[in-house]
Structure formats: C-alpha cells, structure tokens
Write a protein that holds these residues in place. Structure first.
Motif, PDB file in Angstrom:
ATOM      1  N   ARG A 107      -0.419  22.794 -27.155  1.00  0.00           N
ATOM      2  CA  ARG A 107      -0.964  23.362 -25.919  1.00  0.00           C
ATOM      3  C   ARG A 107       0.146  24.135 -25.229  1.00  0.00           C
ATOM      4  NH1 ARG A 107      -4.361  25.304 -22.688  1.00  0.00           N
ATOM      5  NH2 ARG A 107      -4.677  24.411 -20.653  1.00  0.00           N
ATOM      6  N   ASN A 143       0.435  30.126 -21.250  1.00  0.00           N
ATOM      7  CA  ASN A 143      -0.580  31.107 -21.673  1.00  0.00           C
ATOM      8  C   ASN A 143      -1.990  30.547 -21.582  1.00  0.00           C
ATOM      9  OD1 ASN A 143       1.413  32.918 -22.334  1.00  0.00           O
ATOM     10  ND2 ASN A 143       1.409  32.406 -24.511  1.00  0.00           N
ATOM     11  N   ASP A 144      -2.068  29.251 -21.216  1.00  0.00           N
ATOM     12  CA  ASP A 144      -3.353  28.559 -21.168  1.00  0.00           C
ATOM     13  C   ASP A 144      -4.079  28.668 -22.511  1.00  0.00           C
ATOM     14  OD1 ASP A 144      -5.249  26.936 -19.973  1.00  0.00           O
ATOM     15  OD2 ASP A 144      -6.443  28.650 -19.280  1.00  0.00           O
ATOM     16  N   THR A 145      -3.312  28.371 -23.577  1.00  0.00           N
ATOM     17  CA  THR A 145      -3.878  28.419 -24.932  1.00  0.00           C
ATOM     18  C   THR A 145      -3.600  27.097 -25.654  1.00  0.00           C
ATOM     19  OG1 THR A 145      -1.861  29.377 -25.837  1.00  0.00           O
ATOM     20  CG2 THR A 145      -3.591  30.913 -25.146  1.00  0.00           C
ATOM     21  N   THR A 146      -4.422  26.860 -26.617  1.00  0.00           N
ATOM     22  CA  THR A 146      -4.253  25.695 -27.490  1.00  0.00           C
ATOM     23  C   THR A 146      -4.333  26.192 -28.921  1.00  0.00           C
ATOM     24  OG1 THR A 146      -5.334  24.270 -25.879  1.00  0.00           O
ATOM     25  CG2 THR A 146      -5.169  23.430 -28.123  1.00  0.00           C
ATOM     26  N   SER A 147      -3.399  25.742 -29.759  1.00  0.00           N
ATOM     27  CA  SER A 147      -3.446  26.120 -31.174  1.00  0.00           C
ATOM     28  C   SER A 147      -3.511  24.858 -32.033  1.00  0.00           C
ATOM     29  CB  SER A 147      -2.224  26.969 -31.549  1.00  0.00           C
ATOM     30  OG  SER A 147      -1.047  26.213 -31.385  1.00  0.00           O
TER      31      SER A 147
END
Length: 109
Positions: free
Chosen positions: A21, A25-29
């Motif tokens: 997380r 960037n407020d992203t999750t991979s």
C-alpha cells in the motif's frame, strides 16, 4: 486428509501474495511469487497423494476382514437353513405319524 490439504493450500497461496500500500499515491499493488505458488501446489499434490495412499492401504487392510465376515455370514446362513430344513422335516414326519395313527373322524351329515 483432503481437508488438511485444503487447509494447507489456502495459507500457502495467501503467503505467495505480496500486498503493498502506497499511502502517498493512494494505491495498492499486489504481486504473486510464482515459486511460492508452485511450492504450495506441489505440497497439496503430495498431501493428496498421501491421502490416496492411506485410503488404498486402509481398503487393502479392510478387504480380508470384510471377506471373512461375508464368509462367516454365509456359513451361519447355511447352518440356519439346515436347522430350519431339519425342523421342518421333523415336523412333517410328526404330522404324517399323527395322521396315520389317528384317522380323521367320519364326516357326519
């Protein structure tokens, strides 16, 4: 054993996943480690093979006992049939002797 294999596979499959997380960037991979997945699959396959082997071994051990029990039941049925037949012959002989010794009463009308 199959349940155990399933219980083993699920945590291993989840362990092969990496979740990252990035709050900036407020992203999750999510990434998957293929070697861990292959290891989990191999482990489950081995567990299922072991389970199959255990079932086969149990069946091999049970088969003679089942055959013996079936033979015992067949023998008991034969003995019971012989006793019934002997009893029926004895009863029939008794009825014939009774009939011969005691003539039926004359039919009075």
């Amino acid at each position: 054993m199959i349940r155990q294999a399933a219980l083993i596979a699920l945590p291993l499959a989840l362990a092969a996943c990496n979740v990252e997380r990035d709050p900036g960037n407020d992203t999750t991979s999510i990434s998957v480690n293929e070697q861990k997945v292959e290891g989990a699959v191999d482990g489950v396959g081995n567990a299922l093979e072991d389970a199959g082997r255990e079932v086969r071994d149990a069946a091999d051990k049970a088969a003679p006992a089942i055959e013996d029990a079936a033979s015992d039941v067949g023998n008991a049925a034969d003995r019971a049939g012989d006793k019934i037949e002997a009893g029926a012959e004895g009863a029939a002989r008794g009825v014939r002797e009774e009939s011969r010794d005691n003539a039926p009463p004359a039919n009075k009308q």
